[in-house]
Scaffold this motif. Structure first.
Motif, PDB file in Angstrom:
ATOM      1  N   ASP A   1     -17.881  18.025 -48.172  1.00 25.98           N
ATOM      2  CA  ASP A   1     -17.151  17.857 -47.258  1.00 25.98           C
ATOM      3  C   ASP A   1     -17.552  17.622 -45.789  1.00 25.98           C
ATOM      4  OD1 ASP A   1     -14.846  18.185 -49.013  1.00 25.98           O
ATOM      5  OD2 ASP A   1     -14.748  20.146 -48.318  1.00 25.98           O
ATOM      6  N   ARG A   2     -18.396  18.423 -45.420  1.00 26.13           N
ATOM      7  CA  ARG A   2     -19.137  18.152 -44.169  1.00 26.13           C
ATOM      8  C   ARG A   2     -19.906  16.889 -44.101  1.00 26.13           C
ATOM      9  NH1 ARG A   2     -22.688  22.945 -44.444  1.00 26.13           N
ATOM     10  NH2 ARG A   2     -23.978  21.856 -42.549  1.00 26.13           N
TER      11      ARG A   2
ATOM     12  N   ASP B   1     -17.277  14.339 -43.516  1.00 25.99           N
ATOM     13  CA  ASP B   1     -16.756  14.121 -42.318  1.00 25.99           C
ATOM     14  C   ASP B   1     -17.781  13.676 -41.260  1.00 25.99           C
ATOM     15  OD1 ASP B   1     -14.198  15.587 -43.424  1.00 25.99           O
ATOM     16  OD2 ASP B   1     -14.879  17.622 -42.627  1.00 25.99           O
ATOM     17  N   ARG B   2     -18.900  13.958 -41.422  1.00 27.46           N
ATOM     18  CA  ARG B   2     -19.777  13.431 -40.374  1.00 27.46           C
ATOM     19  C   ARG B   2     -20.034  11.849 -40.637  1.00 27.46           C
ATOM     20  NH1 ARG B   2     -22.965  11.619 -36.982  1.00 27.46           N
ATOM     21  NH2 ARG B   2     -25.033  12.287 -36.413  1.00 27.46           N
TER      22      ARG B   2
ATOM     23  N   SER C   1     -17.119  10.062 -39.057  1.00 34.22           N
ATOM     24  CA  SER C   1     -17.001  10.216 -37.728  1.00 34.22           C
ATOM     25  C   SER C   1     -17.829   9.339 -36.814  1.00 34.22           C
ATOM     26  CB  SER C   1     -17.086  11.775 -37.214  1.00 34.22           C
ATOM     27  OG  SER C   1     -18.313  12.179 -37.239  1.00 34.22           O
TER      28      SER C   1
END
Length: 107
Positions: free
Chosen positions: A11-12, A15-16, A19
Protein backbone atom coordinates in the motif's frame (compact mmCIF):
# COMPACT_ATOMS: atom_id res chain seq x y z
CA UNK A 1 7.52 -9.86 7.99
CA UNK A 2 3.90 -10.72 8.60
CA UNK A 3 1.23 -10.91 5.93
CA UNK A 4 -0.18 -7.64 7.26
CA UNK A 5 3.22 -5.94 7.04
CA UNK A 6 3.59 -7.17 3.46
CA UNK A 7 0.34 -5.61 2.32
CA UNK A 8 0.97 -2.42 4.30
CA UNK A 9 4.30 -2.11 2.48
CA UNK A 10 2.58 -2.68 -0.87
CA UNK A 11 0.00 0.00 0.00
CA UNK A 12 2.76 2.43 0.94
CA UNK A 13 4.76 1.73 -2.24
CA UNK A 14 1.66 2.13 -4.43
CA UNK A 15 0.71 5.39 -2.67
CA UNK A 16 4.25 6.74 -3.12
CA UNK A 17 4.33 5.81 -6.79
CA UNK A 18 0.90 7.33 -7.40
CA UNK A 19 1.87 10.60 -5.71
CA UNK A 20 5.24 10.92 -7.46
CA UNK A 21 4.09 10.24 -11.02
CA UNK A 22 2.77 12.91 -13.39
CA UNK A 23 -1.02 13.17 -13.39
CA UNK A 24 -2.44 10.77 -15.96
CA UNK A 25 -5.89 9.48 -16.74
CA UNK A 26 -6.55 6.49 -14.43
CA UNK A 27 -6.65 3.97 -17.28
CA UNK A 28 -3.31 5.14 -18.63
CA UNK A 29 -1.71 4.98 -15.16
CA UNK A 30 -3.02 1.43 -14.75
CA UNK A 31 -1.68 0.34 -18.13
CA UNK A 32 1.74 1.80 -17.38
CA UNK A 33 1.82 -0.05 -14.06
CA UNK A 34 1.08 -3.31 -15.93
CA UNK A 35 3.87 -2.57 -18.43
CA UNK A 36 6.30 -2.16 -15.52
CA UNK A 37 5.66 -5.81 -14.71
CA UNK A 38 6.87 -6.82 -18.19
CA UNK A 39 10.02 -4.78 -17.65
CA UNK A 40 10.72 -6.60 -14.39
CA UNK A 41 10.15 -10.03 -15.96
CA UNK A 42 12.65 -9.06 -18.64
CA UNK A 43 15.17 -8.31 -15.91
CA UNK A 44 14.68 -11.84 -14.55
CA UNK A 45 15.44 -13.22 -18.01
CA UNK A 46 18.53 -11.01 -18.28
CA UNK A 47 19.75 -12.20 -14.88
CA UNK A 48 19.21 -15.88 -15.77
CA UNK A 49 21.07 -15.42 -19.05
CA UNK A 50 23.85 -13.67 -17.13
CA UNK A 51 23.99 -16.31 -14.40
CA UNK A 52 24.30 -19.10 -16.95
CA UNK A 53 26.75 -17.24 -19.20
CA UNK A 54 24.52 -17.62 -22.25
CA UNK A 55 25.61 -14.33 -23.81
CA UNK A 56 29.10 -14.99 -25.24
CA UNK A 57 29.84 -11.28 -25.36
CA UNK A 58 29.12 -10.76 -21.62
CA UNK A 59 29.91 -14.19 -20.18
CA UNK A 60 28.78 -14.78 -16.61
CA UNK A 61 27.55 -11.32 -15.65
CA UNK A 62 25.01 -12.16 -12.91
CA UNK A 63 24.65 -14.51 -9.97
CA UNK A 64 21.74 -16.67 -8.83
CA UNK A 65 21.35 -14.16 -5.99
CA UNK A 66 20.70 -11.55 -8.71
CA UNK A 67 18.00 -13.84 -10.13
CA UNK A 68 16.41 -14.14 -6.68
CA UNK A 69 16.43 -10.37 -6.31
CA UNK A 70 14.83 -9.87 -9.72
CA UNK A 71 12.15 -12.45 -8.92
CA UNK A 72 11.36 -10.54 -5.73
CA UNK A 73 11.03 -7.38 -7.81
CA UNK A 74 8.52 -9.18 -10.05
CA UNK A 75 6.46 -10.23 -7.03
CA UNK A 76 6.50 -6.72 -5.56
CA UNK A 77 5.68 -5.11 -8.91
CA UNK A 78 2.80 -7.54 -9.48
CA UNK A 79 1.43 -6.82 -6.00
CA UNK A 80 1.65 -3.08 -6.61
CA UNK A 81 -0.07 -3.51 -9.98
CA UNK A 82 -2.84 -5.50 -8.30
CA UNK A 83 -3.15 -2.78 -5.64
CA UNK A 84 -3.39 -0.18 -8.41
CA UNK A 85 -6.24 -2.18 -9.92
CA UNK A 86 -8.18 -2.76 -6.70
CA UNK A 87 -8.04 -1.55 -3.11
CA UNK A 88 -9.18 -5.05 -2.02
CA UNK A 89 -5.75 -6.44 -2.91
CA UNK A 90 -5.42 -8.70 0.13
CA UNK A 91 -8.82 -10.30 -0.30
CA UNK A 92 -8.46 -10.72 -4.06
CA UNK A 93 -5.03 -12.29 -3.71
CA UNK A 94 -6.01 -14.55 -0.80
CA UNK A 95 -9.07 -15.85 -2.67
CA UNK A 96 -7.08 -16.46 -5.84
CA UNK A 97 -4.26 -18.19 -3.96
CA UNK A 98 -6.81 -20.45 -2.27
CA UNK A 99 -8.28 -21.43 -5.67
CA UNK A 100 -4.85 -22.08 -7.20
CA UNK A 101 -3.72 -24.04 -4.14
CA UNK A 102 -6.85 -26.18 -4.19
CA UNK A 103 -6.55 -26.78 -7.94
CA UNK A 104 -2.83 -27.61 -7.68
CA UNK A 105 -3.06 -29.89 -4.67
CA UNK A 106 -6.38 -31.57 -5.46
CA UNK A 107 -6.39 -32.33 -9.20
Amino acid sequence: MSDEDLWESIDRIQDRLASSQPARPPQEALLLRMLKLSEEVGEVAEAVIGATGQNPRKGVSHTWDDVQSELCDVIITAAVALRTLTPETREVFAAHLARVTDRSLNP
